[in-house]
Design an enzyme around this catalytic site. Structure first.
Site, mmCIF file in Angstrom:
data_model
loop_
_atom_site.group_PDB
_atom_site.id
_atom_site.type_symbol
_atom_site.label_atom_id
_atom_site.label_comp_id
_atom_site.label_asym_id
_atom_site.label_seq_id
_atom_site.Cartn_x
_atom_site.Cartn_y
_atom_site.Cartn_z
ATOM 1 N N ASP A 146 110.676 -34.861 32.219
ATOM 2 C CA ASP A 146 110.101 -33.862 33.129
ATOM 3 C C ASP A 146 110.767 -33.899 34.500
ATOM 4 O O ASP A 146 111.925 -34.295 34.618
ATOM 5 C CB ASP A 146 108.588 -34.086 33.217
ATOM 6 C CG ASP A 146 107.807 -32.791 33.370
ATOM 7 O OD1 ASP A 146 108.346 -31.826 33.930
ATOM 8 O OD2 ASP A 146 106.650 -32.746 32.933
ATOM 9 N N ASP A 206 109.190 -18.890 36.811
ATOM 10 C CA ASP A 206 109.571 -18.828 38.208
ATOM 11 C C ASP A 206 108.312 -18.709 39.054
ATOM 12 O O ASP A 206 107.199 -18.929 38.566
ATOM 13 C CB ASP A 206 110.535 -17.662 38.456
ATOM 14 C CG ASP A 206 109.887 -16.310 38.176
ATOM 15 O OD1 ASP A 206 110.625 -15.326 38.211
ATOM 16 O OD2 ASP A 206 108.673 -16.243 37.935
#
Length: 399
Positions: A146, A206
């Site tokens: 991650d 986004d």
């Protein structure tokens, strides 16, 4: 014996090693704990999921049982090694891996390049070699890495460090990185070329996709369609191909959307060559959910060995046409209705690069039905938030 080989490529004027580990030649398929269970995981749950996957899904290509965040204990052991949460995984992480392997499946784990994981468990920063060796000793086959608690400027080097550490173990471990969303926003400066760092790059969204405040996908129409729009910028850059794929996020099929929305979600993830990582409770899924996840004709499009993702070849902001070239020279096509009412959508042969007079056979991949031979165009009514998915087979010898 060393199983990995590396070359050298130029990436953003920076010399980095090229990943060539021979793994994940088609998009990986499996299941992950995160979308449904988040931190509410334990070894009994994971074993039960593995049982269902082996019984119902493995013959369709699903093989990875992936633990996301929260499997780790809050502290390393006295020698500085990672360890599983002693309350929720009392038998230990190697024993869990052995169980998953006994089912003919593969074992995925989760790490983070920062000081801590996103949920505050120990991160891998400064421990890459030690931790990669630990993962390998437990039988890990896939690592999702991650981005929390690591600065954006540090992440590239951290991802490379773990890539190299995994390579040194000698165990073939598929590698998936998950850079921070800001890096996914700008394809002109993106440094996450999957072919040079990882088998899978998960660019989840986004700034417009903050469906749960953290850029993760959610089981809503607005969430996954937004993730799909973000995926578009990477499809145009040619990053995906055998051994390296771009992933907008894990699947939400079976987590509360309508059946039409689930079908659309699965179809489009298949079309863009995204990993098919289920995120529902496999133990309690409906027959409709199982039917979606195991549609072998749609899965075959996703697993096409050329690995070329679909392009959106037409849109009027209400309806869309997506086309994906297959290794046979034929095409997979999706007619996608984003509207709230039924829409008639026309596939023009020129959208997919066929001459107007070129006959082609169409097969409906959800109805599992041959529709006939057509030239120039084909029109179909598509339900709200739904798709029609076809395989277009060129008739090269004429009618």
């Amino acid at each position: 014996m060393k199983r990995f080989s590396f070359g050298v490529v130029l990436l953003l004027a920076t010399s980095v090693q090229c990943l060539d580990n021979g793994l994940i030649r088609t998009p990986p398929m499996g299941w992950s704990t995160w979308n449904k269970f988040h931190c509410g995981i334990n070894e009994t749950l994971v074993k039960e999921i593995a049982d269902v996957m082996a019984a119902k899904l493995s013959k369709f290509g699903y093989e990875y049982v992936n633990l996301d965040d929260c499997w780790l204990d809050s502290n390393r052991d006295s020698a500085g090694n990672l360890q599983g949460d002693k309350t929720t995984f009392p038998s230990g992480m190697k024993a869990l891996g052995d169980y998953i392997h006994s089912k003919g499946l593969k074992y995925g784990l989760y790490g983070d390049p920062g000081t801590h994981t996103c949920q505050g468990r120990p991160g891998n920063e400064g421990h890459e070699t030690r931790d990669a060796a630990t993962f390998a000793s437990w039988g890990c086959d896939y690592l999702k890495y991650d981005a929390c608690y690591a600065t954006a400027t540090y992440q590239l080097h951290a991802y490379q460090d773990m890539r190299d550490a995994l390579n040194k173990t000698g165990r073939p471990i598929g590698y998936s990185i998950c850079p921070d969303a800001s890096r996914c926003n700008d394809p002109n400066t993106v440094m996450w070329d999957a072919s040079s760092i990882a088998n899978v790059v998960m660019c989840r969204g986004d700034r417009l996709c903050k469906t749960d405040g953290a850029n993760d996908i959610a089981p809503t129409w607005q969430s996954w369609t937004c993730m799909l729009d973000v995926q578009m910028q990477f499809n145009s850059m040619g990053y995906a191909g055998p051994g390296h794929f771009i992933m907008p996020d894990m699947l939400e099929v079976g987590n509360g959307m309508t059946n039409d929305e689930d079908q659309s979600h699965f179809s489009l993830w298949a079309m863009i060559a995204a990993p098919l990582i289920a995120g529902n409770d496999l133990r309690n899924m409906t027959d409709e959910t199982l039917e979606i996840l195991t549609n072998d004709e749609v899965i075959a499009v996703n697993q096409d060995p050329m690995g070329k993702p679909a392009r959106r070849v037409y849109t009027n902001n209400i309806t869309e046409v997506w086309s994906r070239q297959l290794h046979t020279g034929d095409y997979a096509v999706v007619l996608f209705n984003k509207d709230e009412t039924v829409q008639k959508i026309t596939l023009l042969w020129r959208y997919i690069g066929l001459p107007a007079n070129q006959p082609a056979k169409l097969r409906d991949l959800w109805a599992h039905q041959d529709l006939g031979t057509f030239s120039g165009n084909y029109t179909s009514a598509v339900v709200p938030h739904g798709v029609k998915m076809f395989k277009a087979v060129q008739m090269r010898g004429g009618l």
